[in-house]
Design a protein around this motif. Sequence first.
Motif, PDB file in Angstrom:
ATOM      1  N   ARG A 165      -5.079 -11.167  43.158  1.00 60.82           N
ATOM      2  CA  ARG A 165      -4.064 -10.140  43.416  1.00 60.82           C
ATOM      3  C   ARG A 165      -2.984 -10.716  44.329  1.00 60.82           C
ATOM      4  O   ARG A 165      -3.272 -11.361  45.317  1.00 60.82           O
ATOM      5  N   VAL A 166      -1.746 -10.449  43.972  1.00 65.62           N
ATOM      6  CA  VAL A 166      -0.610 -10.858  44.793  1.00 65.62           C
ATOM      7  C   VAL A 166      -0.171  -9.620  45.561  1.00 65.62           C
ATOM      8  O   VAL A 166       0.411  -8.694  44.979  1.00 65.62           O
ATOM      9  N   GLU A 167      -0.484  -9.589  46.846  1.00 60.08           N
ATOM     10  CA  GLU A 167      -0.145  -8.428  47.676  1.00 60.08           C
ATOM     11  C   GLU A 167       1.371  -8.297  47.775  1.00 60.08           C
ATOM     12  O   GLU A 167       2.087  -9.278  47.953  1.00 60.08           O
ATOM     13  N   GLY A 168       1.845  -7.087  47.662  1.00 52.71           N
ATOM     14  CA  GLY A 168       3.275  -6.823  47.814  1.00 52.71           C
ATOM     15  C   GLY A 168       4.111  -7.239  46.623  1.00 52.71           C
ATOM     16  O   GLY A 168       5.327  -7.394  46.755  1.00 52.71           O
ATOM     17  N   ALA A 169       3.498  -7.408  45.463  1.00 49.24           N
ATOM     18  CA  ALA A 169       4.262  -7.790  44.274  1.00 49.24           C
ATOM     19  C   ALA A 169       5.220  -6.664  43.912  1.00 49.24           C
ATOM     20  O   ALA A 169       4.862  -5.490  43.948  1.00 49.24           O
ATOM     21  N   LYS A 170       6.439  -7.009  43.586  1.00 50.96           N
ATOM     22  CA  LYS A 170       7.477  -6.007  43.307  1.00 50.96           C
ATOM     23  C   LYS A 170       7.558  -5.646  41.824  1.00 50.96           C
ATOM     24  O   LYS A 170       8.166  -4.649  41.467  1.00 50.96           O
ATOM     25  N   ALA A 171       6.962  -6.448  40.959  1.00 50.20           N
ATOM     26  CA  ALA A 171       7.100  -6.234  39.509  1.00 50.20           C
ATOM     27  C   ALA A 171       6.202  -5.086  39.041  1.00 50.20           C
ATOM     28  O   ALA A 171       5.190  -4.770  39.659  1.00 50.20           O
ATOM     29  N   ARG A 172       6.598  -4.497  37.934  1.00 44.50           N
ATOM     30  CA  ARG A 172       5.769  -3.490  37.256  1.00 44.50           C
ATOM     31  C   ARG A 172       4.915  -4.204  36.205  1.00 44.50           C
ATOM     32  O   ARG A 172       5.240  -5.312  35.779  1.00 44.50           O
ATOM     33  N   CYS A 173       3.845  -3.581  35.754  1.00 47.49           N
ATOM     34  CA  CYS A 173       2.978  -4.128  34.704  1.00 47.49           C
ATOM     35  C   CYS A 173       3.817  -4.389  33.452  1.00 47.49           C
ATOM     36  O   CYS A 173       4.656  -3.575  33.070  1.00 47.49           O
TER      37      CYS A 173
ATOM     38  N   VAL B 238       2.936  -4.457  30.392  1.00 49.11           N
ATOM     39  CA  VAL B 238       2.519  -3.729  29.197  1.00 49.11           C
ATOM     40  C   VAL B 238       3.410  -2.499  29.041  1.00 49.11           C
ATOM     41  O   VAL B 238       3.616  -1.735  29.998  1.00 49.11           O
ATOM     42  N   ARG B 239       3.957  -2.329  27.848  1.00 52.00           N
ATOM     43  CA  ARG B 239       4.893  -1.244  27.571  1.00 52.00           C
ATOM     44  C   ARG B 239       4.219   0.111  27.846  1.00 52.00           C
ATOM     45  O   ARG B 239       3.099   0.366  27.423  1.00 52.00           O
ATOM     46  N   GLY B 240       4.898   0.930  28.619  1.00 52.07           N
ATOM     47  CA  GLY B 240       4.412   2.278  28.908  1.00 52.07           C
ATOM     48  C   GLY B 240       3.545   2.359  30.154  1.00 52.07           C
ATOM     49  O   GLY B 240       3.246   3.455  30.617  1.00 52.07           O
ATOM     50  N   CYS B 241       3.163   1.254  30.726  1.00 51.58           N
ATOM     51  CA  CYS B 241       2.318   1.273  31.923  1.00 51.58           C
ATOM     52  C   CYS B 241       3.204   1.353  33.160  1.00 51.58           C
ATOM     53  O   CYS B 241       4.161   0.604  33.305  1.00 51.58           O
ATOM     54  N   ARG B 242       2.890   2.274  34.074  1.00 52.90           N
ATOM     55  CA  ARG B 242       3.698   2.478  35.268  1.00 52.90           C
ATOM     56  C   ARG B 242       3.038   1.888  36.517  1.00 52.90           C
ATOM     57  O   ARG B 242       3.571   2.023  37.613  1.00 52.90           O
ATOM     58  N   GLN B 243       1.920   1.225  36.369  1.00 47.09           N
ATOM     59  CA  GLN B 243       1.213   0.641  37.514  1.00 47.09           C
ATOM     60  C   GLN B 243       1.956  -0.603  38.014  1.00 47.09           C
ATOM     61  O   GLN B 243       2.655  -1.267  37.242  1.00 47.09           O
ATOM     62  N   PRO B 244       1.789  -0.929  39.296  1.00 56.51           N
ATOM     63  CA  PRO B 244       2.417  -2.166  39.792  1.00 56.51           C
ATOM     64  C   PRO B 244       1.734  -3.399  39.189  1.00 56.51           C
ATOM     65  O   PRO B 244       0.517  -3.425  39.025  1.00 56.51           O
ATOM     66  N   GLY B 245       2.517  -4.393  38.841  1.00 60.28           N
ATOM     67  CA  GLY B 245       1.997  -5.646  38.295  1.00 60.28           C
ATOM     68  C   GLY B 245       1.599  -6.564  39.443  1.00 60.28           C
ATOM     69  O   GLY B 245       2.447  -7.281  39.986  1.00 60.28           O
ATOM     70  N   GLU B 246       0.350  -6.543  39.838  1.00 60.21           N
ATOM     71  CA  GLU B 246      -0.112  -7.309  40.998  1.00 60.21           C
ATOM     72  C   GLU B 246      -0.849  -8.588  40.615  1.00 60.21           C
ATOM     73  O   GLU B 246      -1.247  -9.346  41.486  1.00 60.21           O
TER      74      GLU B 246
ATOM     75  N   TRP C  10       3.265 -10.287  34.565  1.00 61.25           N
ATOM     76  CA  TRP C  10       2.629  -9.531  35.644  1.00 61.25           C
ATOM     77  C   TRP C  10       1.911  -8.342  35.028  1.00 61.25           C
ATOM     78  O   TRP C  10       2.476  -7.604  34.225  1.00 61.25           O
ATOM     79  N   LEU C  11       0.624  -8.173  35.407  1.00 59.98           N
ATOM     80  CA  LEU C  11      -0.184  -7.093  34.843  1.00 59.98           C
ATOM     81  C   LEU C  11      -0.866  -6.302  35.954  1.00 59.98           C
ATOM     82  O   LEU C  11      -1.135  -6.834  37.038  1.00 59.98           O
ATOM     83  N   CYS C  12      -1.183  -5.041  35.654  1.00 55.01           N
ATOM     84  CA  CYS C  12      -1.974  -4.228  36.580  1.00 55.01           C
ATOM     85  C   CYS C  12      -3.447  -4.624  36.426  1.00 55.01           C
ATOM     86  O   CYS C  12      -3.807  -5.409  35.546  1.00 55.01           O
ATOM     87  N   LEU C  13      -4.305  -4.084  37.274  1.00 52.79           N
ATOM     88  CA  LEU C  13      -5.720  -4.450  37.276  1.00 52.79           C
ATOM     89  C   LEU C  13      -6.389  -4.170  35.927  1.00 52.79           C
ATOM     90  O   LEU C  13      -7.089  -5.023  35.389  1.00 52.79           O
ATOM     91  N   ASP C  14      -6.140  -2.997  35.355  1.00 52.13           N
ATOM     92  CA  ASP C  14      -6.774  -2.655  34.077  1.00 52.13           C
ATOM     93  C   ASP C  14      -6.321  -3.588  32.956  1.00 52.13           C
ATOM     94  O   ASP C  14      -7.129  -4.048  32.149  1.00 52.13           O
ATOM     95  N   HIS C  15      -5.028  -3.892  32.918  1.00 55.10           N
ATOM     96  CA  HIS C  15      -4.522  -4.741  31.845  1.00 55.10           C
ATOM     97  C   HIS C  15      -4.872  -6.209  32.047  1.00 55.10           C
ATOM     98  O   HIS C  15      -5.043  -6.941  31.075  1.00 55.10           O
ATOM     99  N   VAL C  16      -5.000  -6.677  33.294  1.00 55.91           N
ATOM    100  CA  VAL C  16      -5.426  -8.063  33.500  1.00 55.91           C
ATOM    101  C   VAL C  16      -6.899  -8.208  33.114  1.00 55.91           C
ATOM    102  O   VAL C  16      -7.313  -9.239  32.598  1.00 55.91           O
TER     103      VAL C  16
END
Length: 191
Positions: free
Chosen positions: A12-20, A22-30, A48-54
């Motif tokens: 996990r990259v703490e403080g990542a500014k990117a969004r996931c 994956v199209r339609g996902c609103r989680q932060p891309g960490e 960059w992906l969120c936890l579920d998508h990674v």
Amino acid sequence: MATNRQTKWHGRVEGAKARCSVRGCRQPGEFRAPLTPSDFDGPGTWQWLCLDHVREHNAKYNFFEGMTTEEIQAAQSPIAGWDRATRAFAHVGTDAGPAWRDFADPLDAIAARFRPEALRQAVDRFTAKERHALGVMGLQDDTDLHKVRKRYSELVRRYHPDRNGGDRSHEQKLRQVIEAWQLLKVANAFT
């Protein structure tokens, strides 16, 4: 009821500014995940992906995809790269030492350099292939044919599916043990 979520995740990259990504996902891309694999020409491209998508990405990832069985075994070998010949170094005032190509394990070659002469001759009684076969069976260079036969019997009982409850996951190891026995039972060291 409070939920206990793990806050530290490997990668996990703490403080990542990117969004996931994956199209339609609103989680932060960490988490960084490879979009294309890296090669010797440089690093690959990342997403960059969120936890579920990674997790979903990692479940599909196969390092060995497209490799043959032999290539996979070579990549998993604990001594990969040690089987290449090395250049000779000057040895002014000392003996040349052992030839690296005669040893399957590099630590055996290093240890052989510092053995007394009597023990070095004991190592030379086996060829490199025979020494490798001894290693497959878990035996040392000072063994005799009786010990080899006894160890072969133990390993066949351990790895053969008819003797270990039908477990076929050790067939490759069984094949190696049988090949080692075939080589060692006719070795010149035992005649």
